[in-house]
Write a protein that holds these residues in place. Structure first.
Motif, PDB file in Angstrom:
ATOM      1  N   ASN A  21      72.633  20.843  17.925  1.00  0.00           N
ATOM      2  CA  ASN A  21      73.554  20.379  18.968  1.00  0.00           C
ATOM      3  C   ASN A  21      74.237  19.083  18.527  1.00  0.00           C
ATOM      4  OD1 ASN A  21      70.913  21.128  21.198  1.00  0.00           O
ATOM      5  ND2 ASN A  21      72.753  22.383  20.985  1.00  0.00           N
ATOM      6  N   TYR A  22      73.461  18.248  17.873  1.00  0.00           N
ATOM      7  CA  TYR A  22      73.966  16.937  17.450  1.00  0.00           C
ATOM      8  C   TYR A  22      75.055  17.092  16.390  1.00  0.00           C
ATOM      9  CZ  TYR A  22      73.783  12.064  15.868  1.00  0.00           C
ATOM     10  OH  TYR A  22      74.102  10.773  15.515  1.00  0.00           O
ATOM     11  N   ILE A  23      74.728  17.869  15.340  1.00  0.00           N
ATOM     12  CA  ILE A  23      75.673  18.030  14.226  1.00  0.00           C
ATOM     13  C   ILE A  23      76.806  18.997  14.593  1.00  0.00           C
ATOM     14  CG2 ILE A  23      75.921  18.947  11.869  1.00  0.00           C
ATOM     15  CD1 ILE A  23      73.096  17.786  11.312  1.00  0.00           C
ATOM     16  N   GLY A  24      76.444  20.106  15.253  1.00  0.00           N
ATOM     17  CA  GLY A  24      77.437  21.136  15.550  1.00  0.00           C
ATOM     18  C   GLY A  24      78.353  20.782  16.710  1.00  0.00           C
ATOM     19  N   TYR A  68      74.480  12.511  25.256  1.00  0.00           N
ATOM     20  CA  TYR A  68      75.916  12.484  24.909  1.00  0.00           C
ATOM     21  C   TYR A  68      76.317  11.032  24.622  1.00  0.00           C
ATOM     22  CZ  TYR A  68      77.172  17.121  27.065  1.00  0.00           C
ATOM     23  OH  TYR A  68      77.311  18.433  27.412  1.00  0.00           O
ATOM     24  N   ILE A  69      75.947  10.146  25.544  1.00  0.00           N
ATOM     25  CA  ILE A  69      76.367   8.740  25.412  1.00  0.00           C
ATOM     26  C   ILE A  69      75.713   8.108  24.188  1.00  0.00           C
ATOM     27  CG2 ILE A  69      76.378   6.466  26.513  1.00  0.00           C
ATOM     28  CD1 ILE A  69      76.328   7.927  29.241  1.00  0.00           C
ATOM     29  N   ALA A  70      74.405   8.374  24.019  1.00  0.00           N
ATOM     30  CA  ALA A  70      73.680   7.781  22.890  1.00  0.00           C
ATOM     31  C   ALA A  70      74.271   8.231  21.564  1.00  0.00           C
ATOM     32  CB  ALA A  70      72.200   8.147  22.972  1.00  0.00           C
ATOM     33  N   ALA A 252      75.678  16.147   6.609  1.00  0.00           N
ATOM     34  CA  ALA A 252      76.283  15.882   7.922  1.00  0.00           C
ATOM     35  C   ALA A 252      75.868  14.517   8.464  1.00  0.00           C
ATOM     36  CB  ALA A 252      75.903  16.979   8.913  1.00  0.00           C
ATOM     37  N   LEU A 253      74.615  14.154   8.245  1.00  0.00           N
ATOM     38  CA  LEU A 253      74.127  12.891   8.821  1.00  0.00           C
ATOM     39  C   LEU A 253      74.569  11.669   8.020  1.00  0.00           C
ATOM     40  CD1 LEU A 253      70.497  13.770  10.016  1.00  0.00           C
ATOM     41  CD2 LEU A 253      72.637  13.832  11.305  1.00  0.00           C
TER      42      LEU A 253
END
Ligand code: AMP
Ligand code: TRP
Length: 334
Positions: A21-24, A68-70, A252-253
């Motif tokens: 979810n974070y990367i995609g 989302y905000i973080a 990605a990171l």
């Protein structure tokens, strides 16, 4: 200058988001905030199509918004809100359902998959009309682009069809949105089963990197990730899905290119590579996790931010809905 509009959202279906979810999704959303006037929702009405625990749904909704905000979605720059806070979503979904063909809805592959998996008893009508509610989300905001994973492409195509149909029948009420499909390089696979997408609903926890996990736990999961017996850090999705997935996450990171990471680890074993990646994961997620936990420690403040963003969203959504009500001939209350 007016920027084109962007809309996307995620269901509050887990206590923590996972690295896919974070990367995609989140990293791409974050990077699009400047070029687009962005709306991001936590789609709690959609989540009701799944087995539901009311207290958990409230908690997961807050947690999803906090993450989302973080992750860098800024509520002062983008409109970040909870879907059910804007009543127009459910109202427009009703109107759109009246111009959606039964056969058309019945062709949605996600519905077919889910209803086959759950069986008739567990399949509710909300699951069937899920894509219509998603179309309402998108069309209320006169959205130009919708960044989503490829599993959602068919729903955005339906959204386009409904917008065009409505516009042809009643006049131009809606912008016809374009789906922007996530790149293959943004797709993350399960660490233990690297041919399956990493998912919040994975059977085993060992292959899922959670954003809110203790960093030490995430590091351990990276060290135990499935690889292969070749011993070379090299990208090859077909024959080396495990190592390729770790390379994708690494790239990605860090924002680095995969070949440069391959070079760095040339002639070194998987142990070194995994140690390097574990460090990257801890460095990236540590601060995100802390930020999210800080936000969750003050739910009153978080709720205020979500409320003022919902007001902003409602202004846009209500204008579209009002125009739609007029166009279809609903008698306005005086
Ligand atoms: P979901 O958790 O399936 O509701 O997905 C929410 C968002 O995260 C969607 O935009 C997905 O495309 C994205 N997403 C979920 N899992 C992954 C994954 N394993 N790799 C890349 N993106 C993902
Ligand atoms: N159905 C999307 C998913 O499962 C979530 C979603 C709901 C969405 N409404 C949306 C995504 C509007 C983009 C735009 O991932």
């Amino acid at each position: 200058m007016t920027r084109p509009r962007l809309y996307s959202g995620m269901q509050p279906s887990a206590d923590s988001l996972q690295v896919g979810n974070y990367i995609g999704a989140l990293l791409q959303w974050r990077d699009l905030q400047d070029a687009y006037e962005a709306f991001f929702s936590v789609v709690d009405l959609h989540a009701l199509t799944q087995p539901n625990d009311p207290a958990e749904l409230r908690e997961k909704t807050r947690r999803t918004a906090a993450q989302y905000i973080a992750a860098g979605i800024e509520p002062s720059r983008s409109t970040l809100y909870v879907q059910s806070h804007v009543r127009a979503h459910a109202e427009l979904a009703w109107i759109l359902s009246t111009i959606t063909g039964f056969g058309e809805a019945n062709r949605m592959t996600q519905f077919k998959d889910k209803s086959a998996r759950y069986g008739t008893d567990q399949t509710n009508v909300g699951l069937f009309t899920y894509p219509v509610l998603m179309a309402a989300d998108i069309l209320l905001y006169q959205t130009d682009i919708v960044p989503v994973g490829d599993d959602q492409k068919q729903h955005v195509e339906l959204t386009r069809d409904l917008a065009e149909r409505f516009n042809a029948r009643y006049g131009a009420a809606f912008t016809v949105p374009i789906p922007v499909i996530q790149k293959e390089t943004a797709r993350i696979y399960d660490l233990q089963n690297p041919t399956a997408k990493m998912s919040k609903s994975a059977e085993s926890d060992a292959g899922v990197l959670w954003l809110l996990d203790d960093p030490a736990v995430s590091a351990k999961k990276v060290m135990r990730a499935v690889t292969d017996s070749e011993g070379t850090v090299r990208y090859d999705r077909e024959s080396k899905p495990g190592v390729s997935n770790l390379l994708t996450i690494y790239a990605a990171l860090t924002g680095r290119q995969i070949p440069s990471i391959e070079d760095e680890y040339a002639g070194r074993g998987y142990g070194d590579f995994k140690k390097g990646l574990a460090e990257v994961v801890v460095n990236e997620f540590g601060p995100v996790r802390e930020r999210a936990l800080d936000l969750l420690a003050d739910p009153g403040e978080l709720d205020r931010v979500l409320a003022s963003n919902a007001d902003r969203a409602a202004e846009v959504a209500d204008a579209t809905l009002s125009d739609v009500y007029d166009r279809v001939g609903l008698l306005r209350r005086s």
